[in-house]
Design an enzyme around this catalytic site. Sequence first.
Site, PDB file in Angstrom:
ATOM      1  N   ASP A   1      18.142  60.021  17.241  1.00  0.00           N
ATOM      2  CA  ASP A   1      18.845  60.599  18.369  1.00  0.00           C
ATOM      3  C   ASP A   1      18.475  62.079  18.387  1.00  0.00           C
ATOM      4  OD1 ASP A   1      20.557  61.690  20.186  1.00  0.00           O
ATOM      5  OD2 ASP A   1      22.402  61.078  19.186  1.00  0.00           O
TER       6      ASP A   1
ATOM      7  N   LYS B   1      16.135  70.797  24.152  1.00  0.00           N
ATOM      8  CA  LYS B   1      16.134  69.603  24.993  1.00  0.00           C
ATOM      9  C   LYS B   1      16.344  69.946  26.464  1.00  0.00           C
ATOM     10  CE  LYS B   1      18.195  64.968  24.829  1.00  0.00           C
ATOM     11  NZ  LYS B   1      19.214  64.184  24.114  1.00  0.00           N
TER      12      LYS B   1
ATOM     13  N   GLU C   1      19.994  56.600  25.815  1.00  0.00           N
ATOM     14  CA  GLU C   1      21.104  56.834  24.895  1.00  0.00           C
ATOM     15  C   GLU C   1      22.296  55.896  25.134  1.00  0.00           C
ATOM     16  OE1 GLU C   1      21.506  61.059  25.320  1.00  0.00           O
ATOM     17  OE2 GLU C   1      19.643  61.405  24.228  1.00  0.00           O
TER      18      GLU C   1
ATOM     19  N   ASP D   1      28.639  58.831  28.506  1.00  0.00           N
ATOM     20  CA  ASP D   1      27.982  59.609  27.462  1.00  0.00           C
ATOM     21  C   ASP D   1      27.868  61.084  27.847  1.00  0.00           C
ATOM     22  OD1 ASP D   1      26.319  60.720  25.568  1.00  0.00           O
ATOM     23  OD2 ASP D   1      24.698  59.266  25.797  1.00  0.00           O
TER      24      ASP D   1
END
Lengths: 618, 107, 158
Positions: free
Chosen positions: A25, A86, A182, A204
């Site tokens: 992850d 990211k 994810e 999420d």
Amino acid sequence: MALLQISEPGKSTMPHEHRLAVGIDLGTTNSLIASVVSGAVSILEQGNKERLLPSVVHYSSSNPIVGSEAKNLQIKDPKNTISSVKRLIGKNLSDIDTKFYSLDLKDDDGVIGIQTDKGIKNPIEVSSDILKKLKETAEESLGNELYGAVITVPAYFDDAQRQATKDSAKLAGINVLRLINEPTAAAVAYGLDQNKEGNFVIFDLGGGTFDVSILNLSKGIFEVQATHGDANLGGDDYDQVIFEWLCKSNKINVTNSKIKQKLFALSREIKEALTNKDSIKINETIDKKINIQCELSQQEFEEITKKLTKKTISSTLQALRDAELSVSQIQGVVMVGGSTRMPCIQNAVKEFFKQPLLNNLNPDEVVALGAAQQANILAGNTNDNLLLLDVIPLSLGVETMGDIVERIIPRNSTLPVSMGQEFTTYKDGQTAMIIHVVQGERDLVRDCRSLAKFTLKGIPPLVAGAAKILVTFQVDADGLLSVSAKEQSTGIQSKIEVKPSYGLSDDKVKKMLEDSFNLASEDKESRALSEIKIEGSQLLEMIKNAIYEDSDLLKEKELNLLQETLNELKKSLESSDRNNIEELTKKLNDDSQSFAAKRMDRSIQKALTGKSLNSLEF
Amino acid sequence: MAISITEKAAERAQKYLKSRGKGIGLKLGVKTTGCSGMAYTLEFVDDALPEDKIYESHGIKILVDPKSLIYIDGTELDFTREGLNEGFQFNNPNVKDSCGCGESFTV
Amino acid sequence: MQFNIDLDRLQKSYRIIQAEIHPDKFVSASQIEKNQSLIKSTEVNDAYQTLKNPIKRARYLIKINLKSEENNSTLPPSFLMQQMEWEEHLESISEQKSELEKFRLLINGEYQKNLSNLESVCDTDKNWDGAMEILNEIQFIDKLNYKIIQQINLIETK
């Protein structure tokens, strides 16, 4: 001494052939790596016993420093310490809001460049340094070399972001088994396949991204119905709101990046403290001139961040609508991502779905755990049958006249998917055509993400509108796009195949990879030879087995042809003639395409007749 | 002779079986090939075969197929830790020589 | 093949086939198997989407039964009138969420009505020209429904 782990029945491997597979992850704030060991999935701890690796890289010494150590240097040396990379990956400088960064950002040949004391770093390199660190951890604790990894990306990542993530894995020397979304990974971790059936929502909210996916689960099949989200919405934005509130209520005008960093850190602390407190009193000295004294209540926090929370709910609503489902048809709501700990989010989601939330797994770990389970399956280490059918989150299209987007693949199409559209020339004698590939839901090109521009040449000169050019988009199971175009009116086929070229070109990635290995040219040559030999012998084995099992699918002539090439390749593999091996491997590959297709058809037939349709397993 | 398992290994095996949610015990065996001729296998067992030899040690059922037994009779299965890496280890009295990695051996 | 199909069985067959040929099953396989799996899995997804969606299914059925691909049928004037009325109505309520929701229900009712017409025209009468006419109407209704949803989304995101 190598230590053994317990394999699934019949899945013991030969020595040195273990397929150590991990799930990664790669998060905005923290990254995690997990693996299935002796049938149990667990997070692999870092050397310092931490389960989370802060996604922070510091560049000032000869080797990059990754993780907590880098995080500790953030305030002291913000310029050389890169966090939340990211948010930058797969983007241009014009795509981002520089106010989030105390970094020296610049344009580096279309990619974002970050100026550090160790030179300009691009987000792919930074991500790959994080991945390298995770890989080291894994190989140390699993005691062997990694076979491959499943890496998770936000469901709402566009093609450029996915491609860049895969490139950074390549650069870190990781074999990517699959990129998965994810929320889908989280669904796997919840073991929803074990006992649950029906429609599930995965909500999420991470550090920098928000995703919501709706999945239909039935006997080990996870079919994503719809996905929605915002690749620029996460816990960091809540910090930002607190930061602005702090500045405003204490009348601070932030000018230097160290103070900015300190205030951001304080904002995050306040947010985290509010997870289990109704109100928090702040008394902090930032520097000689600035002292902060104020109080923030849960209620006020909820009020100032209402806009952000509302965004998540409206995304959720749109996903439901895309899936053609109503709230009453949802069997469970899974909360993922550290930011779902915020009471204001919990309350809003609970209220919207009118049911208790599933949050018994640690929201920080659930994605990595699910990815590890999927990696274990893809590597062939288990007999579990589980299939993820995911979708493309954003529509793909091309630019047509007048800045208008012609949609080719609509969002929420199940992967893999391929669709084509015919275009024509608009001028007499036109021999070339520019194809501009974009991604997004808006009608105008400038409101969408530009993925690639390429020129199709060699169109036969005809009157306007006579040439017919078929543009085909193929999106693979990783969610990655390739485009091909074919002129088909005249029988002259000018076909080109292009992978979108944003950020780094394949050549540049290759070069960076080679540089990082720092190999002498001889080594490169022997490496290339051994790679092509492996590929050749794998193909050889596969075709031999295939002929043994299904030779009846081949005509005698075809069979003879294949046998001939097989023998030639076999002989060639004993030599060191790289070009010859490469050529014969390619020939065998081409010659056996239709055989492989027939075999696949046969396996479909078998699967369908093997189970009487009335008593289907699924 | 027989096959046994140390208390530590039994504890671990119990934990793994529990988290896996099914399985009656462990199966120990050997496969030919590998750098020194033979390699150990260690698997979960869902269904015992009629010919399997069954041992029990520290509450764990250990199954061995008769063909493998001659190579590993007397073996004790242990669980150890080396740095960050932890896992099972075969203490096999029959082994004359093993390859550097310890995954394969000759008798 | 007929228009009225067993959707449950379609889904089950789809899942059985994908479980066999999906690229996830070929991660460690040779390049050639990976390619074939990508091609077949893509085709199966396309087939499934075509058969699952009633509009796409009808279009496909008409295409294979009506030899000419030309769409010669014109919408009847009464439907054109109706169409204009609906468009005007949408315009007038574009800012009112509850009215939009109500309108959506009405349009959905029309959609269902046309769908059952389509079924009898296709499966009982085998009247493909007639089917084409209904399909044209249904496509309009579907687009209108999409516009209403877009409008509702727009209000919500404001």
